[in-house]
Write a protein that holds these residues in place. Structure first.
Motif, short mmCIF file in Angstrom:
data_model
loop_
_atom_site.label_atom_id
_atom_site.label_comp_id
_atom_site.label_asym_id
_atom_site.label_seq_id
_atom_site.Cartn_x
_atom_site.Cartn_y
_atom_site.Cartn_z
N SER A 17 -0.88 3.99 5.06
CA SER A 17 -2.00 3.39 5.80
C SER A 17 -2.44 4.33 6.92
O SER A 17 -1.71 5.23 7.34
CB SER A 17 -1.59 2.03 6.38
OG SER A 17 -0.56 2.19 7.34
N PRO A 54 -5.77 0.87 4.16
CA PRO A 54 -4.76 1.36 3.21
C PRO A 54 -5.19 2.71 2.64
O PRO A 54 -6.38 3.00 2.50
CB PRO A 54 -4.75 0.29 2.11
CG PRO A 54 -6.12 -0.31 2.17
CD PRO A 54 -6.54 -0.26 3.60
N ARG A 99 -7.35 -0.54 10.74
CA ARG A 99 -6.25 -0.08 9.88
C ARG A 99 -6.72 -0.19 8.43
O ARG A 99 -7.26 -1.22 8.02
CB ARG A 99 -5.02 -0.96 10.09
CG ARG A 99 -3.79 -0.51 9.30
CD ARG A 99 -2.64 -1.49 9.52
NE ARG A 99 -2.28 -1.57 10.92
CZ ARG A 99 -1.38 -0.80 11.51
NH1 ARG A 99 -0.75 0.13 10.81
NH2 ARG A 99 -1.11 -0.93 12.79
N LYS A 150 2.57 5.80 8.08
CA LYS A 150 1.47 5.18 8.82
C LYS A 150 0.83 6.25 9.71
O LYS A 150 1.34 6.56 10.78
CB LYS A 150 1.98 3.99 9.63
CG LYS A 150 2.62 2.90 8.77
CD LYS A 150 3.04 1.70 9.59
CE LYS A 150 3.82 0.69 8.74
NZ LYS A 150 3.06 0.16 7.62
N ASP A 162 0.84 -1.20 0.00
CA ASP A 162 0.00 0.00 0.00
C ASP A 162 0.87 1.25 0.00
O ASP A 162 1.98 1.26 0.53
CB ASP A 162 -0.91 0.01 1.24
CG ASP A 162 -1.80 -1.23 1.31
OD1 ASP A 162 -2.37 -1.59 0.27
OD2 ASP A 162 -1.88 -1.84 2.39
#
Length: 461
Positions: free
Chosen positions: A248, A409, A407, A443, A245
Motif C-alpha cells: 500500500s 493499494p 491510502r 507500506k 493487498d
C-alpha cells in the motif's frame, strides 16, 4: 540615563524599524518556491548563510531543510532540520535582546518559532526518513513528536487554546504502520480521532478525515481488537473487510503555502488619570491599558501602535485524486496550517497589545523627560518614537498551507500512479508519479508537494 545616547540609538535603528515586512524581504525566495524553482531557492539560501548565526537562525535551518527536501537531498535536509531541532531545545532568550526588543523594536530578538512551526520540524524530518526507508529513525522522530506534544499540552491549561495536534498523531500512526507496528498505530490513530472530534472541531471547525476512519478500523483488526474494530466500523458506517493487498501507499499531499505576517495599526487616545497614571484607550475595539508615567507628562494626546497579523495565501490547487487506472482515491483534509497559524497568533494578541503599548509608552516617557531639557528635541523624539514602531513579521513561510492524505493499494510490480489536480479555476492537470521499488506487505509513505500559491502582496497589508 543619558537620553542623548538613547536618541542616537533610536536614530541608528530607524532604518531597521522602517524596513519592509519579512515577507517583502524574502519575496523572491517565496516566489521561487511557489513556481517550483527549487534550485533557485537553494541558491538564495546559500547566499544568506549568515542567517545561521544571527537572529534568523531557526528560519535559516528550516527553510534550508525544506528546500533540500524538495530537491530530494534528504540527508542534507535532515541535517538542517536537526540543527533546527537543537536550536529549539537550546534556545534561551537573551536579556539584552529582550531589552532591545522591548525598548526599540521586537525584531531585535532572536526568532524562536511559533508552537506549530516547532512541531512541523519533526514532521519533515520523519518524511525524509520515510523517503529513505529508514524506519527506525522515523520511529525516533515519532517519539520526539510525542515529547513535543507533551510540552505543548503542559504549556497551556485553557481548553480554548491550540495545545494538542491531531495531525501529528495521524503521522505517528502512519510511521508505526510503516514499521509494521499496528498496535501503536491504532493507539496513535485513536488519539488523533479524539482530538479531531473535540479540539479541532471546536477550534477550526474541522471534521474527522475520512481516511482516518478506515485507518482506525483496519489497525484495530490487524491488532486483533475485534470489539474496537466493530465499534468504530459501526460508528463510521464502515464494513469490516480483510485486506489482502500486495502493498500500500500513503501519499501526503502538502498543498499551497502558509500565511505570512504583516502589520496592522491602531490609534490609542492617551487619557490622563491621577497619581501619575495614564490610560491608552481604543473605543473601537474596547481596549484599555493603564500605564504609570509618574512625573513624565507625555507630550502627545494619542499614539499609533502596530501589531502582527497573518495574511492568507490562496492555493492554486484545490482538489486532487489518485488513480491506478481502475479506481480513484480521494484525499482527506488532515491539517489546516493556515487556520492554526491564525489561531496561535490570536491566542497571544492580548500579550502583543501589552508589550507593544509598553514599548510605545516607554518611548514617550523618554521623550517627555527630554522635553524638560529641550522641548524641540523632546517633540522630535516623540514623533521619532512613533515612526520607528514595527511589528515582528517573521515566520516559517515555506510551510505548506494544508496537508491532506490518502491510502491506496499497490499491485505487485506497479511502477507508477496517476494524480489529477484541480486548480482554483476548475481546470484539471494529470501527472504521473514514479514509485520506488517495494516488497509484499510494505507500506510506502511518500510526500507530494504543490506549493503554487497566489501572491500575498496582492492583499492590502
Amino acid at each position: 540615563m543619558n537620553y542623548r545616547i538613547y536618541l542616537c540609538t533610536v536614530l541608528v535603528f530607524i532604518v531597521y524599524a522602517c524596513a519592509p515586512t519579512f515577507y517583502e524581504k524574502t519575496y523572491e525566495f517565496n516566489k521561487a518556491l511557489a513556481e517550483g524553482n527549487y534550485d533557485q531557492a537553494a541558491v538564495m539560501m546559500e547566499a544568506s548563510d549568515k542567517m545561521a548565526t544571527g537572529r534568523l537562525e531557526f528560519l535559516y535551518y528550516v527553510n534550508s531543510g525544506m528546500v533540500a527536501s524538495l530537491q530530494e537531498k534528504f540527508d542534507h535536509s535532515n541535517q538542517m532540520f536537526q540543527k533546527a531541532d537543537i536550536f529549539i531545545e537550546d534556545h534561551k532568550k537573551s536579556v539584552l535582546e529582550e531589552g532591545g526588543a522591548l525598548l526599540l523594536n521586537p525584531n531585535l530578538s532572536t526568532y524562536g518559532g511559533e508552537d506549530h512551526e516547532k512541531l512541523m520540524v519533526n514532521y519533515f524530518k520523519a518524511l525524509n526518513y520515510l523517503e529513505l526507508k529508514k524506519y527506525n529513525e522515523a520511529i525516533v522522530e515519532c517519539k520526539r513528536m510525542n515529547l513535543a506534544l507533551n510540552r505543548l499540552s503542559e504549556k497551556y491549561s485553557s481548553e480554548k487554546k491550540y495545545k494538542r495536534d491531531a495531525f501529528i498523531h495521524v503521522m505517528m500512526g502512519i510511521i508505526y504502520e510503516a514499521n509494521k507496528d499496528p498496535n501503536n498505530a491504532f493507539i496513535a490513530y485513536r488519539n488523533a480521532l479524539e482530538i479531531y472530534q473535540n479540539d479541532y472541531a471546536r477550534l477550526f471547525k474541522m471534521k474527522v478525515p475520512e481516511q482516518l476512519k478506515y485507518d482506525i478500523v483496519r489497525t484495530a483488526q490487524e491488532t486483533g481488537l475485534w470489539d474496537d474494530a466493530k465499534k468504530y466500523a459501526s460508528e463510521f458506517g464502515i464494513e469490516l473487510q480483510k485486506e489482502d493487498d500486495y502493498a500500500s501507499l500513503v501519499l501526503l499531499w502538502n498543498n499551497g503555502m502558509s500565511p505570512v505576517k504583516a502589520e496592522w495599526g491602531l490609534n490609542f487616545a492617551i487619557i490622563e488619570g491621577s497619581n501619575g497614571w495614564v490610560t491608552f484607550v481604543n473605543k473601537e475595539y474596547g481596549l484599555s491599558f493603564p500605564y504609570y508615567a509618574g512625573n513624565d507628562q507625555l507630550s502627545v494626546t494619542w499614539i499609533r501602535a502596530v501589531f502582527p497579523k497573518y495574511v492568507e495565501r490562496k492555493s492554486f490547487y484545490t482538489k486532487a485524486t489518485l488513480s491506478d487506472g481502475s479506481s480513484q482515491y480521494a484525499f482527506s483534509f488532515a491539517q489546516d496550517i493556515n487556520a492554526i497559524s491564525f489561531k496561535v497568533l490570536e491566542e497571544r494578541m492580548l500579550l502583543e497589545f501589552s508589550k507593544t503599548l509598553l514599548r510605545v509608552a516607554l518611548k514617550q516617557s523618554v521623550a517627555a523627560r527630554v522635553s524638560q531639557e529641550n522641548e524641540g528635541w523632546g517633540t522630535a523624539l516623540s514623533i521619532l518614537g512613533s515612526a520607528t514602531e514595527s511589528a515582528d513579521t517573521r515566520s516559517w513561510q515555506s510551510l505548506p498551507k494544508d496537508i491532506l492524505y490518502t491510502r491506496v493499494p499497490l499491485k505487485e510490480g506497479q511502477k507508477t500512479i496517476d494524480i489529477e489536480l484541480t486548480n482554483i479555476k476548475g481546470g484539471k492537470e494529470k501527472r504521473t508519479l514514479e514509485l520506488p521499488q517495494f516488497r509484499k506487505g510494505e507500506k510506502l509513505v511518500l510526500p507530494y508537494y504543490t506549493l503554487a500559491s497566489f501572491d500575498a502582496a496582492a492583499h492590502n497589508f
